[in-house]
Write an enzyme that holds these catalytic residues in place. Structure first.
Site, PDB file in Angstrom:
ATOM      1  N   CYS A  62      57.648  12.581-160.966  1.00 52.71           N
ATOM      2  CA  CYS A  62      57.532  14.034-160.744  1.00 52.71           C
ATOM      3  C   CYS A  62      56.158  14.620-161.096  1.00 52.71           C
ATOM      4  CB  CYS A  62      58.571  14.773-161.584  1.00 52.71           C
ATOM      5  SG  CYS A  62      60.170  13.990-161.654  1.00 52.71           S
ATOM      6  N   CYS A  98      59.428  10.095-164.685  1.00 52.67           N
ATOM      7  CA  CYS A  98      59.010  11.473-164.415  1.00 52.67           C
ATOM      8  C   CYS A  98      57.546  11.708-164.786  1.00 52.67           C
ATOM      9  CB  CYS A  98      59.913  12.439-165.182  1.00 52.67           C
ATOM     10  SG  CYS A  98      59.353  14.138-165.095  1.00 52.67           S
ATOM     11  N   LYS A 153      53.128  13.188-159.128  1.00 51.62           N
ATOM     12  CA  LYS A 153      53.412  13.559-157.727  1.00 51.62           C
ATOM     13  C   LYS A 153      53.085  15.027-157.483  1.00 51.62           C
ATOM     14  CE  LYS A 153      56.864  15.469-156.626  1.00 51.62           C
ATOM     15  NZ  LYS A 153      58.195  14.905-156.504  1.00 51.62           N
ATOM     16  N   ARG A 208      68.574  12.396-145.237  1.00 48.86           N
ATOM     17  CA  ARG A 208      69.992  12.337-144.868  1.00 48.86           C
ATOM     18  C   ARG A 208      70.858  12.894-145.999  1.00 48.86           C
ATOM     19  NH1 ARG A 208      73.771   8.317-145.195  1.00 48.86           N
ATOM     20  NH2 ARG A 208      72.269   6.847-146.077  1.00 48.86           N
ATOM     21  N   TYR A 237      63.444  11.389-150.256  1.00 44.35           N
ATOM     22  CA  TYR A 237      62.553  12.267-151.011  1.00 44.35           C
ATOM     23  C   TYR A 237      61.131  11.681-151.090  1.00 44.35           C
ATOM     24  CZ  TYR A 237      66.129  14.903-153.848  1.00 44.35           C
ATOM     25  OH  TYR A 237      67.123  15.706-154.322  1.00 44.35           O
ATOM     26  N   GLU A 276      62.704  37.787-149.881  1.00 43.67           N
ATOM     27  CA  GLU A 276      63.534  38.975-149.666  1.00 43.67           C
ATOM     28  C   GLU A 276      64.562  38.735-148.561  1.00 43.67           C
ATOM     29  OE1 GLU A 276      61.656  42.568-147.834  1.00 43.67           O
ATOM     30  OE2 GLU A 276      59.864  41.324-147.720  1.00 43.67           O
ATOM     31  N   ALA A 314      64.432  20.353-155.156  1.00 44.85           N
ATOM     32  CA  ALA A 314      63.351  20.690-154.221  1.00 44.85           C
ATOM     33  C   ALA A 314      62.729  19.411-153.720  1.00 44.85           C
ATOM     34  CB  ALA A 314      62.299  21.541-154.923  1.00 44.85           C
ATOM     35  N   GLY A 318      65.231  11.323-170.557  1.00 43.55           N
ATOM     36  CA  GLY A 318      66.543  11.373-171.203  1.00 43.55           C
ATOM     37  C   GLY A 318      66.511  10.783-172.599  1.00 43.55           C
ATOM     38  N   GLU A 342      57.818  13.105-149.209  1.00 40.32           N
ATOM     39  CA  GLU A 342      56.812  13.785-150.035  1.00 40.32           C
ATOM     40  C   GLU A 342      55.448  13.112-149.896  1.00 40.32           C
ATOM     41  OE1 GLU A 342      59.606  15.752-153.520  1.00 40.32           O
ATOM     42  OE2 GLU A 342      58.562  13.905-153.998  1.00 40.32           O
ATOM     43  N   HIS A 356      59.800  43.328-151.992  1.00 40.01           N
ATOM     44  CA  HIS A 356      59.032  43.436-150.749  1.00 40.01           C
ATOM     45  C   HIS A 356      57.537  43.526-151.032  1.00 40.01           C
ATOM     46  CE1 HIS A 356      58.452  44.455-146.571  1.00 40.01           C
ATOM     47  NE2 HIS A 356      57.703  45.470-146.922  1.00 40.01           N
ATOM     48  N   ASP A 362      69.076   7.695-164.822  1.00 40.92           N
ATOM     49  CA  ASP A 362      69.110   6.874-163.600  1.00 40.92           C
ATOM     50  C   ASP A 362      69.846   5.552-163.815  1.00 40.92           C
ATOM     51  OD1 ASP A 362      67.612   8.905-162.582  1.00 40.92           O
ATOM     52  OD2 ASP A 362      65.833   7.717-162.122  1.00 40.92           O
TER      53      ASP A 362
HETATM   54  P1  NDP Z   1      66.352   8.124-151.282  1.00 38.96           P
HETATM   55  O1  NDP Z   1      67.661   7.546-151.635  1.00 38.96           O
HETATM   56  O2  NDP Z   1      66.135   9.582-151.333  1.00 38.96           O
HETATM   57  O3  NDP Z   1      65.969   7.645-149.813  1.00 38.96           O
HETATM   58  C1  NDP Z   1      65.911   6.303-149.464  1.00 38.96           C
HETATM   59  C2  NDP Z   1      65.446   6.219-148.032  1.00 38.96           C
HETATM   60  O4  NDP Z   1      65.169   4.869-147.708  1.00 38.96           O
HETATM   61  C3  NDP Z   1      66.485   6.721-147.034  1.00 38.96           C
HETATM   62  O5  NDP Z   1      65.810   7.379-146.003  1.00 38.96           O
HETATM   63  C4  NDP Z   1      67.113   5.421-146.535  1.00 38.96           C
HETATM   64  O6  NDP Z   1      67.597   5.530-145.229  1.00 38.96           O
HETATM   65  C5  NDP Z   1      65.916   4.513-146.560  1.00 38.96           C
HETATM   66  N1  NDP Z   1      66.240   3.089-146.672  1.00 38.96           N
HETATM   67  C6  NDP Z   1      67.065   2.503-147.574  1.00 38.96           C
HETATM   68  N2  NDP Z   1      67.058   1.169-147.394  1.00 38.96           N
HETATM   69  C7  NDP Z   1      66.209   0.920-146.370  1.00 38.96           C
HETATM   70  C8  NDP Z   1      65.783  -0.253-145.719  1.00 38.96           C
HETATM   71  N3  NDP Z   1      66.226  -1.457-146.080  1.00 38.96           N
HETATM   72  N4  NDP Z   1      64.899  -0.147-144.701  1.00 38.96           N
HETATM   73  C9  NDP Z   1      64.449   1.069-144.301  1.00 38.96           C
HETATM   74  N5  NDP Z   1      64.805   2.216-144.890  1.00 38.96           N
HETATM   75  C10 NDP Z   1      65.690   2.147-145.908  1.00 38.96           C
HETATM   76  O7  NDP Z   1      65.340   7.316-152.189  1.00 38.96           O
HETATM   77  P2  NDP Z   1      63.851   7.596-152.645  1.00 38.96           P
HETATM   78  O8  NDP Z   1      63.330   6.249-152.934  1.00 38.96           O
HETATM   79  O9  NDP Z   1      63.126   8.457-151.692  1.00 38.96           O
HETATM   80  O10 NDP Z   1      64.058   8.423-153.976  1.00 38.96           O
HETATM   81  C11 NDP Z   1      64.925   7.929-155.014  1.00 38.96           C
HETATM   82  C12 NDP Z   1      65.508   9.076-155.778  1.00 38.96           C
HETATM   83  O11 NDP Z   1      64.532   9.643-156.591  1.00 38.96           O
HETATM   84  C13 NDP Z   1      66.016  10.228-154.914  1.00 38.96           C
HETATM   85  O12 NDP Z   1      67.319  10.017-154.459  1.00 38.96           O
HETATM   86  C14 NDP Z   1      65.932  11.391-155.843  1.00 38.96           C
HETATM   87  O13 NDP Z   1      67.131  11.505-156.565  1.00 38.96           O
HETATM   88  C15 NDP Z   1      64.782  11.024-156.771  1.00 38.96           C
HETATM   89  N6  NDP Z   1      63.580  11.806-156.421  1.00 38.96           N
HETATM   90  C16 NDP Z   1      63.605  13.150-156.560  1.00 38.96           C
HETATM   91  C17 NDP Z   1      62.506  13.910-156.221  1.00 38.96           C
HETATM   92  C18 NDP Z   1      62.542  15.386-156.357  1.00 38.96           C
HETATM   93  O14 NDP Z   1      63.410  15.903-157.070  1.00 38.96           O
HETATM   94  N7  NDP Z   1      61.653  16.123-155.668  1.00 38.96           N
HETATM   95  C19 NDP Z   1      61.270  13.283-155.723  1.00 38.96           C
HETATM   96  C20 NDP Z   1      61.376  11.870-155.595  1.00 38.96           C
HETATM   97  C21 NDP Z   1      62.478  11.170-155.934  1.00 38.96           C
HETATM   98  P3  NDP Z   1      69.052   6.101-144.908  1.00 38.96           P
HETATM   99  O15 NDP Z   1      68.961   7.574-145.009  1.00 38.96           O
HETATM  100  O16 NDP Z   1      69.313   5.601-143.523  1.00 38.96           O
HETATM  101  O17 NDP Z   1      69.970   5.501-145.922  1.00 38.96           O
END
Ligand code: NDP
Length: 453
Positions: A48, A43, A51, A206, A179, A441, A342, A15, A183, A436, A304
């Site tokens: 990204c 990123c 990764k 979730r 995510y 498709e 994605a 950004g 991943e 196809h 962010d």
């Molecule tokens: P997310 O917010 O996606 O997921 C966090 C996970 O950690 C959830 O499963 C959550 O559980 C769990 N959690 C949170 N606190 C605790 C805890 N104290 N103990 C155990 N589990 C816990 O965060 P990420 O770190 O995976 O990614 C951050 C952000 O980065 C994403 O939201 C996304 O926007 C971005 N990102 C995007 C990608 C892409 O576009 N492909 C790739 C990677 C990151 P619960 O569901 O129960 O809350």
């Protein structure tokens, strides 16, 4: 009043760099940018880009296996040469960082490789103590991993360190179900590590469409991820050769490495010295209005750091909107609806629009799904299934959501997102001729809803 700069950007990620160089390209604008770490931000340096390269590297194990079903005589491989790959990965990240630096230099942006903080509405101070004034200040310092406060948490890795491991872990524990956790569970399984994933809830990913995420979870398990629900780490100890964890069931297990991917929070540490008076939220996010303007008129924040949507393309769009608002006299804000995304798991998931759960709460919907073994997997006797789902508004016939679990789902959903954003109806999808033979498709050939709600 004459300022040193028209724009001073703090933070050289996607950004910040975009806003700086686009502003500098406008007539005679004087722009500076301070970055205390490497240019390119999450990123490019620790997100990204490395990764996705890891995703590519991890996919070869299954490609080698599959190739035998197509008649290729691939000899038993010796596994991934970790040193070769990680050195090449690191060199690639350095190359890209260099490109980012050059982009700024060639645009005429003055860069400072150091920490900067806000002193007042028009003043920034560098770590050296040097101060500069600017008509506008843009804060774009990104996010950082958020870790729970449990004994031994200092022993874990976050996504910041996962790209620079000196050796490939044989036994890896990943905590989280979002995510990043999903991943990396897929990536390291592809590399040949034995991966255990603890998800504290009942589902991974979730908030996304439940039917789609269940399929991802089941296939991750089939691919070898030991995915466990309702499990939390209570304590971590460092033993001679490993890390020993105790979970909420009292089980004790040893792992080579532990990755916590439990969310990310805004990186606002040290940004202001307290006197600037910026409004900050509970997670440290800079509070902004729809134009990314903070509580101080001349200070904007994007990406962010504002905790709106933690995605690179959003930070870039917010940067472009900021430039329009501040320098082109064209107040511009983003439409945050129908953002495609994605998740680079194996299998990959691409999604745009509403999940079935959310859509059904808002009104009557028809659900179209197809669940099939793609031609390529079928020929290879590979059990991996693909899944495509359309959520259609019963009243307007508009397609409200598209969810794809398939190889290349990210690429497919980018195209579907244009249609969803334009308000395409199911009839528009039906009127589109299929390409196809492809997986995608199926997006335009689903005839009857499997259910309505
Ligand atoms: P997310 O917010 O996606 O997921 C966090 C996970 O950690 C959830 O499963 C959550 O559980 C769990 N959690 C949170 N606190 C605790 C805890 N104290 N103990 C155990 N589990 C816990 O965060 P990420 O770190 O995976 O990614 C951050 C952000 O980065 C994403 O939201 C996304 O926007 C971005 N990102 C995007 C990608 C892409 O576009 N492909 C790739 C990677 C990151 P619960 O569901 O129960 O809350």
């Amino acid at each position: 009043m004459k300022f040193d700069y028209d724009l001073f950007v703090i933070g050289g990620g996607s950004g910040g760099v975009r806003a700086a160089r686009v502003t500098a390209a406008l007539n005679n604008k004087r722009v500076a940018l301070a970055e205390m770490d490497r240019y390119g931000g999450t990123c490019v340096i620790r997100g990204c880009v490395p990764k996705k390269l890891m995703v590519f590297a991890s996919e070869f194990s299954s490609i080698f296996t599959e190739s035998r079903s197509y008649g290729w005589d691939v000899q038993k491989d010796n596994g991934l040469n970790w040193n070769f790959f990680s050195e090449k990965l690191s060199a690639e990240v350095s190359r890209l960082e260099h490109i980012y630096r050059n982009l700024l230099k060639n645009s005429g942006v003055q860069t400072f490789d150091q920490h900067a903080k806000v002193i007042n509405e028009h003043t920034v101070e560098l770590a050296t103590g040097e101060q500069f004034t600017s008509e506008y200040i843009l804060l774009a310092t990104g996010g950082k991993p958020d870790l729970p406060n449990i004994p031994g948490i200092d022993h874990v890795l976050t996504s910041d360190q996962i790209f620079s491991l000196s050796t490939l872990p044989q036994k890896l524990l990943i905590v989280g179900g979002g995510y990043i956790a999903c991943e990396f569970a897929s990536i390291f399984t592809g590399f040949g590590s034995k991966v255990t994933q603890f998800c504290r809830g009942e589902t991974i990913l979730r908030g996304f469409d439940r039917e789609a995420t269940s399929l991802v979870a089941n296939q991750m398990k089939s691919n070898g991820v030991d995915l466990q629900y309702g499990v939390n780490v209570i304590e971590i100890n460092n033993t001679e050769n490993s890390f020993r964890i105790t979970d909420n069931y009292g089980r004790v297990q040893d792992f080579d490495r532990i990755l916590f991917a439990t969310g990310r929070v805004p990186n606002s540490y040290g940004l202001q010295n307290g006197s600037a008076g910026l409004s900050v939220g509970d997670k440290g996010e800079i509070i902004v209005n729809k134009y990314s303007q903070s509580s101080i008129d001349s200070i904007y924040a994007i990406g962010d750091l504002t905790n709106r949507k933690q995605l690179t393309p959003i930070a870039i769009k917010e940067a472009m909107a900021f430039v329009q608002t501040a320098f082109v006299n064209n107040p511009t804000c983003l439409d945050y609806s129908s953002i495609p995304t994605a998740i680079f798991t194996k299998p990959e998931m691409g999604t745009v629009g509403l999940s079935e759960e959310v859509a059904a709460e808002r009104g009557p919907v028809d659900i179209f799904t197809t669940y099939f073994k793609p031609m390529r997997s079928s020929f290879a006797d590979n059990e991996e299934k693909s899944f495509i789902k359309l959520i259609v508004c019963k009243n307007s016939d508009r397609v409200l959501g598209v969810h794809i679990v398939a190889p290349g789902a990210g690429e497919m959903v980018q195209m579907a997102a244009i249609a969803v954003k334009m308000g395409a109806t199911k009839k528009d999808f039906d009127n589109t001729v299929a390409v196809h033979p492809t997986i995608s498709e199926e997006i335009v050939t689903m005839q009857k809803p499997v259910r309505s709600s």
